[in-house]
Write a protein that holds these residues in place. Structure first.
Motif, PDB file in Angstrom:
ATOM      1  N   UNK A   1      18.161  -2.790   2.632  1.00  0.00           N
ATOM      2  CA  UNK A   1      16.963  -3.253   1.932  1.00  0.00           C
ATOM      3  C   UNK A   1      16.208  -2.030   1.453  1.00  0.00           C
ATOM      4  N   UNK A   2      15.934  -2.037   0.169  1.00  0.00           N
ATOM      5  CA  UNK A   2      15.216  -0.932  -0.443  1.00  0.00           C
ATOM      6  C   UNK A   2      13.860  -1.452  -0.871  1.00  0.00           C
ATOM      7  N   UNK A   3      12.827  -0.742  -0.482  1.00  0.00           N
ATOM      8  CA  UNK A   3      11.481  -1.211  -0.810  1.00  0.00           C
ATOM      9  C   UNK A   3      10.875  -0.306  -1.858  1.00  0.00           C
TER      10      UNK A   3
ATOM     11  N   UNK B   1       4.472  -5.772   5.952  1.00  0.00           N
ATOM     12  CA  UNK B   1       4.040  -5.137   4.710  1.00  0.00           C
ATOM     13  C   UNK B   1       3.119  -6.044   3.906  1.00  0.00           C
ATOM     14  N   UNK B   2       2.790  -7.188   4.478  1.00  0.00           N
ATOM     15  CA  UNK B   2       1.819  -8.072   3.831  1.00  0.00           C
ATOM     16  C   UNK B   2       2.315  -8.637   2.500  1.00  0.00           C
ATOM     17  N   UNK B   3       3.602  -8.953   2.471  1.00  0.00           N
ATOM     18  CA  UNK B   3       4.169  -9.520   1.244  1.00  0.00           C
ATOM     19  C   UNK B   3       3.838 -11.004   1.169  1.00  0.00           C
TER      20      UNK B   3
ATOM     21  N   UNK C   1       0.843  -1.196   0.000  1.00  0.00           N
ATOM     22  CA  UNK C   1       0.000   0.000   0.000  1.00  0.00           C
ATOM     23  C   UNK C   1       0.879   1.248   0.000  1.00  0.00           C
ATOM     24  N   UNK C   2       0.344   2.318  -0.580  1.00  0.00           N
ATOM     25  CA  UNK C   2       1.093   3.575  -0.719  1.00  0.00           C
ATOM     26  C   UNK C   2       1.647   4.061   0.622  1.00  0.00           C
ATOM     27  N   UNK C   3       0.797   3.926   1.630  1.00  0.00           N
ATOM     28  CA  UNK C   3       1.162   4.467   2.933  1.00  0.00           C
ATOM     29  C   UNK C   3       2.367   3.729   3.537  1.00  0.00           C
ATOM     30  N   UNK C   4       2.261   2.403   3.525  1.00  0.00           N
ATOM     31  CA  UNK C   4       3.362   1.598   4.056  1.00  0.00           C
ATOM     32  C   UNK C   4       4.640   1.839   3.266  1.00  0.00           C
ATOM     33  N   UNK C   5       4.442   2.015   1.962  1.00  0.00           N
ATOM     34  CA  UNK C   5       5.592   2.245   1.095  1.00  0.00           C
ATOM     35  C   UNK C   5       6.296   3.542   1.493  1.00  0.00           C
TER      36      UNK C   5
END
Ligand SMILES: Nc1ncnc2c1ncn2[C@@H]1O[C@H](COP(=O)(O)OP(=O)(O)O)[C@@H](O)[C@H]1O
Ligand SMILES: [Mg+2]
Length: 310
Positions: free
Chosen positions: A233-235, A201-203, A163-167
């Motif tokens: 780690x880059x998300x 992050x629900x991956x 989701x945008x927010x988590x990102x």
């Protein structure tokens, strides 16, 4: 028919046959004839349309009989193929109302072993509005199951996306973890912190597993084979990028190092259960993209990308 004999296994199909109405599965273009038609004419029509039974209707489209391929064969056998069907057709016709569910149709097919069921307007009417075969039922079921499968796929796709927010949160706080040389007591610590973080992050589980393996093997390599370094780690919306950096001494022959089973780990380290020579090959297997750069002066940089899109 498969549906009839393996009901226990086909729970989804079972559910559907209760939900779907006869009118949603039937063929609406009915090939029919009047009782004045000869068996010969019907035989030709059956051949042309590849059907094995036709309803006989009056002027108001009410059903008054049915002629099957068996009736035609008998007519040929007994030499009345040029007679009208009127006196020979089956008059007790089993029909089904269009608003009944498919399960009643299937029961009728089982009970009477007919190839087709003429469909009536309603339970009080003999007016024909369609015709139903087991083939029609199977086609309808497949269509519905296909639609359901597409929905599931779409849902999964959505789940893969962060989701945008988590990102935003994740991007504001870049993840970077130090990895110390020969720190075997904490073996896998960084990998498990990363795993716990990404879990939030629900991956997708499968993807998370691959990320964990990449992180664990990269962490172990820094710890065993280098002077120390870090993992970052880059998300991104559709990717996770894992970068493992160390301060040397570097890998002299990367091609060799990538080979399954190749290891320079000491006996001592092997005795601890590390150094099977499978780390880099496993990373390669788990990553969608892998870049390995090494210099004998500055050290090694491993970059692995894993797509979240599945
Ligand atoms: N970060 C690193 N620095 C120096 N050498 C490395 C590094 N990572 C891997 N290597 C070399 O590549 C070899 C193979 O690595 P890997 O496939 O992970 O197996 P293993 O770690 O079990 O030896 C190692 O034995 C080592 O010689
Ligand atoms: Mg290794």
């Amino acid at each position: 028919m498969t549906i009839l004999h393996s009901r226990e296994k086909l729970t989804l199909a079972n559910e559907l046959i209760y939900e779907i109405k006869v009118k949603d599965a039937m063929t609406r273009e009915v090939i029919f004839f009047s009782e004045e038609t000869t068996f010969r004419e019907i035989q030709l029509a059956m051949k042309k349309n590849r059907i094995s039974g036709v309803p006989i209707l009056d002027e108001k489209k009410n059903i008054i009989g049915i002629v099957s391929i068996d009736n035609v064969i008998t007519a040929l056998d007994q030499n009345y193929v040029n007679d009208k069907v009127k006196d020979y057709m089956t008059k007790e016709v089993v029909t089904i109302p269009q608003n009944y569910s498919l399960v009643s149709a299937i029961k009728k097919f089982e009970e009477y072993k007919f190839g087709r069921l003429p469909v009536t307007e309603n339970v009080h009417s003999q007016k024909i509005v369609g015709i139903l075969t087991m083939g029609d039922i199977l086609n309808r079921l497949l269509l519905n199951i296909q639609t359901i499968a597409e929905h599931v796929e779409k849902k999964e796709d959505r789940n893969f996306q962060i989701s945008e927010e988590l990102l935003k949160q994740a991007q504001q706080k870049p993840l970077r973890f130090e990895v110390k040389k020969a720190d075997f007591d904490n073996a896998g610590r960084v990998a498990s912190i990363i795993r716990n973080y990404l879990q939030k992050l629900n991956i997708d589980k499968q993807i998370l597993r691959r990320i964990s393996i990449v992180c664990y093997e990269a962490e172990m390599n820094i710890s065993i084979h280098s002077l120390g370094g870090y993992i970052s780690v880059q998300i991104e919306k559709n990717n996770i990028i894992i970068t493992a950096v160390d301060y040397g001494p570097g890998i002299p022959d990367i091609e060799e190092a990538m080979k399954p089973g190749f290891t320079t780990a000491s006996e001592q380290i092997r005795a601890l259960g590390f150094g099977a020579g499978m780390g880099l090959p496993n990373i390669k297997k788990c990553a969608d993209y892998l870049e390995l750069e090494s210099s004998m002066e500055t050290g090694t940089i491993l970059k692995a990308i894993i797509h979240l899109g599945g």
